[in-house]
Design a protein around this motif. Sequence first.
Motif, mmCIF file in Angstrom:
data_model
loop_
_atom_site.group_PDB
_atom_site.id
_atom_site.type_symbol
_atom_site.label_atom_id
_atom_site.label_comp_id
_atom_site.label_asym_id
_atom_site.label_seq_id
_atom_site.Cartn_x
_atom_site.Cartn_y
_atom_site.Cartn_z
ATOM 1 N N GLU A 79 0.834 -1.211 0.000
ATOM 2 C CA GLU A 79 0.000 0.000 0.000
ATOM 3 C C GLU A 79 0.864 1.255 0.000
ATOM 4 O OE1 GLU A 79 -3.746 -1.886 2.514
ATOM 5 O OE2 GLU A 79 -2.472 -0.337 3.416
ATOM 6 N N ALA A 80 1.907 1.223 0.848
ATOM 7 C CA ALA A 80 2.764 2.411 0.964
ATOM 8 C C ALA A 80 3.466 2.695 -0.356
ATOM 9 C CB ALA A 80 3.783 2.218 2.078
ATOM 10 N N LEU A 81 3.931 1.626 -1.014
ATOM 11 C CA LEU A 81 4.616 1.825 -2.290
ATOM 12 C C LEU A 81 3.637 2.266 -3.375
ATOM 13 C CD1 LEU A 81 7.235 -1.062 -2.361
ATOM 14 C CD2 LEU A 81 7.650 1.385 -2.133
ATOM 15 N N ALA A 82 2.420 1.745 -3.312
ATOM 16 C CA ALA A 82 1.411 2.151 -4.287
ATOM 17 C C ALA A 82 1.079 3.632 -4.109
ATOM 18 C CB ALA A 82 0.157 1.294 -4.130
ATOM 19 N N ARG A 83 1.058 4.053 -2.846
ATOM 20 C CA ARG A 83 0.717 5.449 -2.544
ATOM 21 C C ARG A 83 1.721 6.411 -3.193
ATOM 22 N NH1 ARG A 83 1.039 5.834 3.311
ATOM 23 N NH2 ARG A 83 -0.695 4.396 3.480
ATOM 24 N N VAL A 84 2.985 5.992 -3.284
ATOM 25 C CA VAL A 84 3.973 6.857 -3.945
ATOM 26 C C VAL A 84 4.275 6.355 -5.362
ATOM 27 C CG1 VAL A 84 5.019 7.688 -1.811
ATOM 28 C CG2 VAL A 84 5.902 5.611 -2.882
ATOM 29 N N ARG A 85 3.384 5.529 -5.893
ATOM 30 C CA ARG A 85 3.439 5.033 -7.285
ATOM 31 C C ARG A 85 4.757 4.315 -7.590
ATOM 32 N NH1 ARG A 85 2.712 10.269 -7.835
ATOM 33 N NH2 ARG A 85 4.377 10.416 -9.358
ATOM 34 N N LEU A 86 5.197 3.466 -6.677
ATOM 35 C CA LEU A 86 6.450 2.728 -6.905
ATOM 36 C C LEU A 86 6.269 1.228 -6.699
ATOM 37 C CD1 LEU A 86 9.057 5.077 -5.209
ATOM 38 C CD2 LEU A 86 8.862 4.593 -7.635
ATOM 39 N N ALA A 87 5.030 0.750 -6.768
ATOM 40 C CA ALA A 87 4.754 -0.655 -6.472
ATOM 41 C C ALA A 87 5.605 -1.590 -7.327
ATOM 42 C CB ALA A 87 3.278 -0.944 -6.671
ATOM 43 N N GLN A 88 5.848 -1.205 -8.573
ATOM 44 C CA GLN A 88 6.565 -2.116 -9.480
ATOM 45 C C GLN A 88 8.069 -2.159 -9.206
ATOM 46 O OE1 GLN A 88 5.286 0.814 -10.098
ATOM 47 N NE2 GLN A 88 5.947 1.700 -12.029
ATOM 48 N N TYR A 89 8.550 -1.293 -8.283
ATOM 49 C CA TYR A 89 9.993 -1.264 -8.010
ATOM 50 C C TYR A 89 10.368 -1.990 -6.717
ATOM 51 C CZ TYR A 89 10.127 2.280 -11.642
ATOM 52 O OH TYR A 89 10.014 2.945 -12.819
ATOM 53 N N ALA A 90 9.413 -2.701 -6.123
ATOM 54 C CA ALA A 90 9.608 -3.285 -4.784
ATOM 55 C C ALA A 90 10.891 -4.096 -4.649
ATOM 56 C CB ALA A 90 8.398 -4.143 -4.426
ATOM 57 N N ASP A 91 11.282 -4.805 -5.718
ATOM 58 C CA ASP A 91 12.428 -5.711 -5.587
ATOM 59 C C ASP A 91 13.742 -5.101 -6.061
ATOM 60 O OD1 ASP A 91 10.866 -7.727 -4.513
ATOM 61 O OD2 ASP A 91 10.166 -8.315 -6.510
ATOM 62 N N ARG A 92 13.708 -3.806 -6.416
ATOM 63 C CA ARG A 92 14.956 -3.174 -6.848
ATOM 64 C C ARG A 92 15.752 -2.715 -5.627
ATOM 65 N NH1 ARG A 92 14.074 -0.204 -12.143
ATOM 66 N NH2 ARG A 92 12.731 -1.661 -13.258
ATOM 67 N N LEU A 93 17.037 -2.410 -5.904
ATOM 68 C CA LEU A 93 17.866 -1.800 -4.865
ATOM 69 C C LEU A 93 17.795 -0.278 -5.023
ATOM 70 C CD1 LEU A 93 20.995 -4.133 -4.917
ATOM 71 C CD2 LEU A 93 19.359 -3.870 -3.047
ATOM 72 N N PRO A 94 18.009 0.451 -3.937
ATOM 73 C CA PRO A 94 17.898 1.917 -4.026
ATOM 74 C C PRO A 94 18.721 2.524 -5.152
ATOM 75 C CG PRO A 94 18.081 1.270 -1.743
ATOM 76 C CD PRO A 94 18.228 0.016 -2.553
ATOM 77 N N LYS A 95 19.957 2.014 -5.356
ATOM 78 C CA LYS A 95 20.819 2.645 -6.360
ATOM 79 C C LYS A 95 20.289 2.480 -7.793
ATOM 80 C CE LYS A 95 23.923 -1.231 -7.007
ATOM 81 N NZ LYS A 95 24.592 -2.046 -6.019
ATOM 82 N N GLN A 96 19.317 1.595 -7.963
ATOM 83 C CA GLN A 96 18.742 1.405 -9.301
ATOM 84 C C GLN A 96 17.611 2.399 -9.580
ATOM 85 O OE1 GLN A 96 18.056 -2.781 -8.373
ATOM 86 N NE2 GLN A 96 19.239 -3.338 -10.186
ATOM 87 N N LEU A 97 17.318 3.253 -8.597
ATOM 88 C CA LEU A 97 16.231 4.217 -8.758
ATOM 89 C C LEU A 97 16.783 5.626 -8.929
ATOM 90 C CD1 LEU A 97 14.490 1.832 -7.901
ATOM 91 C CD2 LEU A 97 13.347 3.310 -6.263
ATOM 92 N N SER A 98 15.985 6.489 -9.557
ATOM 93 C CA SER A 98 16.402 7.887 -9.710
ATOM 94 C C SER A 98 16.236 8.614 -8.378
ATOM 95 C CB SER A 98 15.540 8.562 -10.763
ATOM 96 O OG SER A 98 14.242 8.745 -10.256
#
Lengths: 300, 353
Positions: free
Chosen positions: B116-135
Amino acid sequence: MTDTVAEPARGAAPKGVAIRLGIPMLSAPAMILVALGLLLPLALMLRNSLNIYDPAELMISAFTLENYVKFFTDSFYQGVLWRTIWISALSTAICLIFGAPVAYFLARYVGDFAKRMLLIFILVPLLIGNAVRTSAWMLILNDHGVLAAILGFFGYEGELGLMYSAPGVVIGLVSVLLPFMIITLNSVFEAIDRNLEDAGLSLGANHVTIMRRIVLPLALPGILSGSVLCFILSMNAYATPVLIGGPTFHMMAPTVYQQIAKVMNWPFGAALSFILMAVTLCLTIWVSALVQRKYRKWSE
Amino acid sequence: MSEVVLQEVAKHYGPAVVVQNMSLRIADGELISLLGPSGCGKTTTLRMIGGFVDATSGKITVGGRDVTGLPPNRRNMGFVFQNYALFPHMTIAQNVAFGLEMRKVNRADAEKKVQEALARVRLAQYADRLPKQLSGGQQQRVALARALVIEPDVLLLDEPLSNLDASLRQEMKIEIRQLQQSLGLTTIFVTHDQDEAMSTSDRMVLMYNGKVEQIGSPDELYNQPRSAFAARFLGVPNLLPGRIVQGSFEMEGGTALRLAGQKQLVGNCFLALRPEVIGISAEAVEGENNLSGTVEIMTYHGAAVEYQLRTDAGLTLTARAVAPGLGGPEVLPKGAKAWLHWPASAGVIVSEH
């Protein structure tokens, strides 16, 4: 379009190529030095280890594994290797246990100036030669030495028995290796963002959990390299086992020296040094792999 | 209820006073920003509220509960750091789940809440990534989700937008405000950017040298700055030095300017004029305050034209006129003689300090 592009002058290489070739070439002198200074003696030693020792002629050229067979059939030399391994492992472990809290404390709670002073203070022992420093330890550890006097003052009358013993050698090695461990670990902890610990706190973690779940996994590669450094240094330690361990306490490096310089058995000395190198390398790789696997489990 | 109250909170480092007896009441569900230049004590104040810095004196309560002596891990506050401070060795989902794990939430519930928390910030599809893979912007949203998932009493944001580029900052600003309002979460937002503070906050606390300079709604601070510092910090470039003599403003050099409805101050003060209230024309305007000068710099902004003029008395003033195409006056070139004029009711009298 093509006619507007100027063709590179005939014979002159484009600048990019010069740069591409030029920069790697800068490392060539160092490479040659490494090859001559490191690989060549190593190759010679490997060749020597396959020769045959003769008391009269000293070394006879051959291609035999006799020297290696001698090591693996003589329990004395295996005992030396085992002793070297466990003394090194124990010294490294003690360095880690004592060094990590100091390094963490320096990285987190000490101001810049005080930290620089303390690091210099920690480095001071390294400014004194190993043999000289170890001699001082002999004065401290022997049965009529400084430590005995201090303990005597508090009423301890028995023999210390630290000289020419494993505990004495471990104390000597730890004193040599601790600065290396502290300095390596200090830079490891410094590189970990303090905000990560604060973030952990704000999310409700206590200090133990933060250490276990955040700091330790992030510091692990650095802890590993610090430990590997200390382990290798103590596997190859010479002055400490000779001076504190004495003539009856055998470790690998002094034994290699003894074979080559005293007995003049170059082939066997060379074989011993190859065994020492191979064992150190294998243990290092094995522990690294083990820790890496553990690391993955921790971070879950 | 999670009203946050600061009572005479102070922080001293030896002889240095970083925060001076600060009292503040933040209503339940309010977003308040602590605004000021670097070194004004805003971050220290936030860290005291969060529990990372011990207050030298004073008391902090949240919803009536005294938290002054509590460590951060017992305050139930969400903290978002300037550099995000995501755990680099954990996936996005593990980062967000961390706080729930510390609260011993059972696995199934935790998983649901993380989603829910990830969906709220529209990042649900990134759950299994590592932080450095995100902008940067995505990482900041993860940090936000991580702070919100624990259902904190208070959300603390330390310069959350300063590492983002301009367009992302705009987007995140709106996102933070929307999240905060939909959750009705008491939020304290530290920033040095008045525009950021103005567009997100219910109220702003302008700080300077460890003291509160002024507290008010964005509208109040924008239109009624109290001091020269506040006016300057809130983007008023024109501060005319002088004093009030018999109800009118006497500039240094003796020129009298008419006032209408402004507060009156004794002693030296400034008349603060926003660029947009100053008109520029070739002739003096009857019934308004007029100053003559020369155009020094003219910059064209599309919808507006900005002029920097030097008055005959030697003051440099900035005026902003509507572009000619939108019904504004003719553009005046550099070096042109011009009149600056503004109605008596425009402008604010601000104190020296």
